[in-house]
Design a protein around this motif. Sequence first.
Motif, PDB file in Angstrom:
ATOM      1  N   SER A   1      37.168  57.442  45.361  1.00 37.87           N
ATOM      2  CA  SER A   1      38.624  57.324  45.319  1.00 37.87           C
ATOM      3  C   SER A   1      39.099  57.656  43.909  1.00 37.87           C
ATOM      4  O   SER A   1      38.285  57.734  42.982  1.00 37.87           O
ATOM      5  CB  SER A   1      39.082  55.917  45.714  1.00 37.87           C
ATOM      6  OG  SER A   1      38.558  54.956  44.819  1.00 37.87           O
ATOM      7  N   GLY A   2      40.398  57.852  43.787  1.00 33.77           N
ATOM      8  CA  GLY A   2      40.974  58.060  42.465  1.00 33.77           C
ATOM      9  C   GLY A   2      41.350  59.485  42.134  1.00 33.77           C
ATOM     10  O   GLY A   2      41.926  59.753  41.074  1.00 33.77           O
TER      11      GLY A   2
ATOM     12  N   LEU B   1      42.421  60.835  34.637  1.00 31.38           N
ATOM     13  CA  LEU B   1      42.187  60.215  35.937  1.00 31.38           C
ATOM     14  C   LEU B   1      40.915  59.383  35.847  1.00 31.38           C
ATOM     15  O   LEU B   1      40.016  59.704  35.053  1.00 31.38           O
ATOM     16  CB  LEU B   1      42.021  61.262  37.037  1.00 31.38           C
ATOM     17  CG  LEU B   1      43.252  62.010  37.549  1.00 31.38           C
ATOM     18  CD1 LEU B   1      42.822  63.109  38.512  1.00 31.38           C
ATOM     19  CD2 LEU B   1      44.227  61.066  38.237  1.00 31.38           C
ATOM     20  N   ARG B   2      40.847  58.347  36.666  1.00 32.83           N
ATOM     21  CA  ARG B   2      39.603  57.596  36.777  1.00 32.83           C
ATOM     22  C   ARG B   2      39.157  57.602  38.233  1.00 32.83           C
ATOM     23  O   ARG B   2      39.881  57.120  39.113  1.00 32.83           O
ATOM     24  CB  ARG B   2      39.752  56.158  36.291  1.00 32.83           C
ATOM     25  CG  ARG B   2      38.404  55.442  36.214  1.00 32.83           C
ATOM     26  CD  ARG B   2      38.480  54.058  35.636  1.00 32.83           C
ATOM     27  NE  ARG B   2      38.847  53.056  36.619  1.00 32.83           N
ATOM     28  CZ  ARG B   2      38.481  51.773  36.562  1.00 32.83           C
ATOM     29  NH1 ARG B   2      37.742  51.348  35.548  1.00 32.83           N
ATOM     30  NH2 ARG B   2      38.880  50.919  37.473  1.00 32.83           N
ATOM     31  N   LEU B   3      37.972  58.133  38.448  1.00 34.77           N
ATOM     32  CA  LEU B   3      37.382  58.144  39.776  1.00 34.77           C
ATOM     33  C   LEU B   3      36.498  56.909  39.946  1.00 34.77           C
ATOM     34  O   LEU B   3      35.873  56.448  38.998  1.00 34.77           O
ATOM     35  CB  LEU B   3      36.545  59.404  39.990  1.00 34.77           C
ATOM     36  CG  LEU B   3      37.244  60.745  39.735  1.00 34.77           C
ATOM     37  CD1 LEU B   3      36.282  61.885  40.073  1.00 34.77           C
ATOM     38  CD2 LEU B   3      38.524  60.857  40.517  1.00 34.77           C
TER      39      LEU B   3
ATOM     40  N   LEU C   1      34.116  57.314  36.864  1.00 30.86           N
ATOM     41  CA  LEU C   1      34.161  58.482  35.999  1.00 30.86           C
ATOM     42  C   LEU C   1      35.556  58.533  35.391  1.00 30.86           C
ATOM     43  O   LEU C   1      36.530  58.849  36.082  1.00 30.86           O
ATOM     44  CB  LEU C   1      33.863  59.775  36.762  1.00 30.86           C
ATOM     45  CG  LEU C   1      33.755  61.014  35.876  1.00 30.86           C
ATOM     46  CD1 LEU C   1      32.504  60.936  34.979  1.00 30.86           C
ATOM     47  CD2 LEU C   1      33.700  62.293  36.725  1.00 30.86           C
ATOM     48  N   GLN C   2      35.632  58.183  34.112  1.00 28.80           N
ATOM     49  CA  GLN C   2      36.889  58.286  33.393  1.00 28.80           C
ATOM     50  C   GLN C   2      36.998  59.697  32.845  1.00 28.80           C
ATOM     51  O   GLN C   2      36.122  60.140  32.100  1.00 28.80           O
ATOM     52  CB  GLN C   2      36.940  57.272  32.248  1.00 28.80           C
ATOM     53  CG  GLN C   2      38.186  57.350  31.392  1.00 28.80           C
ATOM     54  CD  GLN C   2      39.441  56.966  32.142  1.00 28.80           C
ATOM     55  OE1 GLN C   2      39.458  55.982  32.884  1.00 28.80           O
ATOM     56  NE2 GLN C   2      40.511  57.752  31.973  1.00 28.80           N
ATOM     57  N   MET C   3      38.072  60.377  33.216  1.00 31.90           N
ATOM     58  CA  MET C   3      38.251  61.778  32.827  1.00 31.90           C
ATOM     59  C   MET C   3      39.511  61.894  31.980  1.00 31.90           C
ATOM     60  O   MET C   3      40.615  61.590  32.459  1.00 31.90           O
ATOM     61  CB  MET C   3      38.360  62.658  34.070  1.00 31.90           C
ATOM     62  CG  MET C   3      37.188  62.511  35.021  1.00 31.90           C
ATOM     63  SD  MET C   3      37.244  63.677  36.408  1.00 31.90           S
ATOM     64  CE  MET C   3      38.717  63.123  37.253  1.00 31.90           C
TER      65      MET C   3
ATOM     66  N   GLN D   1      39.410  65.082  45.787  1.00 32.24           N
ATOM     67  CA  GLN D   1      39.953  66.281  45.147  1.00 32.24           C
ATOM     68  C   GLN D   1      40.629  65.927  43.831  1.00 32.24           C
ATOM     69  O   GLN D   1      41.447  65.001  43.771  1.00 32.24           O
ATOM     70  CB  GLN D   1      40.967  66.953  46.070  1.00 32.24           C
ATOM     71  CG  GLN D   1      41.664  68.167  45.465  1.00 32.24           C
ATOM     72  CD  GLN D   1      40.736  69.355  45.321  1.00 32.24           C
ATOM     73  OE1 GLN D   1      40.002  69.709  46.252  1.00 32.24           O
ATOM     74  NE2 GLN D   1      40.769  70.005  44.147  1.00 32.24           N
ATOM     75  N   VAL D   2      40.305  66.688  42.805  1.00 31.60           N
ATOM     76  CA  VAL D   2      40.992  66.598  41.521  1.00 31.60           C
ATOM     77  C   VAL D   2      41.617  67.956  41.238  1.00 31.60           C
ATOM     78  O   VAL D   2      40.917  68.976  41.243  1.00 31.60           O
ATOM     79  CB  VAL D   2      40.023  66.210  40.387  1.00 31.60           C
ATOM     80  CG1 VAL D   2      40.703  66.350  39.030  1.00 31.60           C
ATOM     81  CG2 VAL D   2      39.511  64.792  40.599  1.00 31.60           C
TER      82      VAL D   2
END
Length: 123
Positions: free
Chosen positions: A7-8, A18-20, A81-83, A118-119
């Motif tokens: 999610s995320g 974004l953070r997944l 996963l912090q992006m 999806q990102v």
Amino acid sequence: QVQLAESGGGWVQVGGSLRLSCTVSGGSFSNYAMGWFRQAPGKERKFVAIINRSGEETFYTDSVKGRFTISRDNAKNTVYLQMNALAPEDTAVYFCGARAGFWTEVEGHYHYWGQGTQVTVSP
């Protein structure tokens, strides 16, 4: 039956964050090395980041070093996963994978996969 749920994902402008999250159910999370992989349109799925079972060791593909951070909370059965500083080339479907045993960036060595999130990074 081990299941992974990401999610995320979403849409973000260049430079955004974004953070997944990926939550694992049906298995012993602390026994799994975890990885994030991504697949851009028309391309193969590729390694992004991996983390060992304890969370003490991480490894990243060169293109995300200094921008992405992988972490895990074994009490919550979740890997993150912090992006940050996202760029258009980060646009992809992001998958988390779980592997019983030693950590590796080799996609084919992962036993379980989520459905992907999806990102999309817009200029």
